[in-house]
Design a protein around this motif. Structure first.
Motif, PDB file in Angstrom:
ATOM      1  N   ARG A 192       0.787  -1.225   0.000  1.00 37.67           N
ATOM      2  CA  ARG A 192       0.000   0.000   0.000  1.00 37.67           C
ATOM      3  C   ARG A 192       0.828   1.288   0.000  1.00 37.67           C
ATOM      4  NH1 ARG A 192      -4.840   1.666   4.264  1.00 37.67           N
ATOM      5  NH2 ARG A 192      -5.181   3.764   3.426  1.00 37.67           N
ATOM      6  N   GLU A 193       1.823   1.375   0.845  1.00 37.01           N
ATOM      7  CA  GLU A 193       2.534   2.639   1.025  1.00 37.01           C
ATOM      8  C   GLU A 193       3.311   3.094  -0.203  1.00 37.01           C
ATOM      9  OE1 GLU A 193       2.126   4.713   3.535  1.00 37.01           O
ATOM     10  OE2 GLU A 193       0.626   3.268   4.239  1.00 37.01           O
ATOM     11  N   ASN A 194       3.822   2.142  -0.981  1.00 36.22           N
ATOM     12  CA  ASN A 194       4.686   2.505  -2.102  1.00 36.22           C
ATOM     13  C   ASN A 194       4.085   2.236  -3.475  1.00 36.22           C
ATOM     14  OD1 ASN A 194       6.893   3.246  -0.347  1.00 36.22           O
ATOM     15  ND2 ASN A 194       7.219   1.055  -0.003  1.00 36.22           N
ATOM     16  N   ALA A 250      -1.966   4.620  -1.105  1.00 36.91           N
ATOM     17  CA  ALA A 250      -2.032   5.119   0.270  1.00 36.91           C
ATOM     18  C   ALA A 250      -2.920   6.345   0.410  1.00 36.91           C
ATOM     19  CB  ALA A 250      -0.629   5.432   0.775  1.00 36.91           C
TER      20      ALA A 250
END
Length: 276
Positions: A192-194, A250
């Motif tokens: 999710r974050e990247n 994100a």
């Protein structure tokens, strides 16, 4: 329950003439040589590429791209792209209208399709899909864990994975609601974050005088007759691929919100280009 979209009855094409059959043959022969000749070269290169690079494919995607780009040249279909494909690994989502999508989406940028598992067993198309690195998945929420593992591996290898969130093909004149199920895997903590996702719109333009849905392939339409009609066209049309700006997973609260945002962007591209 089937995901197949039927819409309105398929267009009625004129009966093929002798000239039409001759045009089909004249286009089919070099196209077959290009596609299957490219496949043979790809498999031979892969024999060396795989032991050296594993899941990474530094060479063979260029072969796929060359084949897809030149397929439109042989078919006589004008290819155009707008916008910039994203760089680096990530996911791509697009509307689905035809078997020609395979060529259109590979012509500008090297991507790997994510397809339902049944496609792997289709004669011809299944073989090509496996050879070019297609990811086969089961459309079942119970398999999300396995999907996440596969996506992690492929994204780590630098692959761009392409999804058709509509779950079926249409006549090319509309975009169906995006199913949020596939987007669930993107919200895995390790992704999710990247992870970035790029929405892409594929717009077909029928040959002059033909039904606007000429290139659409949907419902129970047989592949063979549709291919023959496309090959036999006296004048061909065009296809435009529109690359929208990528987004970060994100930035969205959940899969449903992300699916709606991607659907809206793809649909807006289709509407704006049709009106233009």
């Amino acid at each position: 329950m089937t995901d197949t979209w039927y819409g309105e009855p398929e267009p009625q094409h004129q009966k093929l003439t002798t000239a039409g059959y001759l045009r089909a043959i004249a286009r089919a022969i070099p196209l077959i040589v290009l596609v299957f000749g490219g496949l043979v070269i790809l498999l031979l290169v892969r024999l060396i590429e795989r032991p050296l690079n594993g899941a990474r494919r530094p060479v063979t995607p260029f072969i796929t791209q060359f084949v897809c780009r030149n397929a439109f040249v042989l078919l006589g279909i004008t290819f155009k792209s707008i916008g910039q494909p994203m760089s680096g690994p990530g996911a791509v989502v697009a509307n689905h209208a035809s078997w020609l999508d395979i060529f259109a989406l590979n012509a500008r940028k090297r991507i790997y399709f994510v397809s339902k598992s049944e496609v792997a067993g289709w004669p011809g198309i299944g073989w090509l899909a496996r050879a070019t690195g297609t990811v086969f998945i089961k459309r079942d929420r119970r398999d999300v864990g396995a999907q996440i593992a596969v996506f992690r591996e492929r994204l780590a290898a630098g692959h761009k994975l392409l999804f058709f969130p509509e779950g079926t093909s249409t006549d090319g004149l509309q975009v169906l609601p995006f199913k949020p199920t596939l987007f669930a895997a993107f919200f895995d903590p390790q992704l999710r974050e990247n992870l970035q996702i790029q929405p892409v719109t594929v717009q077909y333009h029928a040959p002059d005088g033909e039904d606007a849905r000429f290139y659409g392939w949907w419902g129970d339409m047989a592949f063979g007759p549709h291919l023959l009609t496309t090959l036999a066209a006296r004048k061909q049309g065009a296809v435009t691929v529109i690359y929208h700006a990528p987004v970060r997973v994100a930035d969205y609260a959940d899969r449903k919100q992300l699916a709606k945002a991607m659907e809206a962007k793809v649909r807006s591209g289709l509407a704006e280009h049709r009106s233009a």
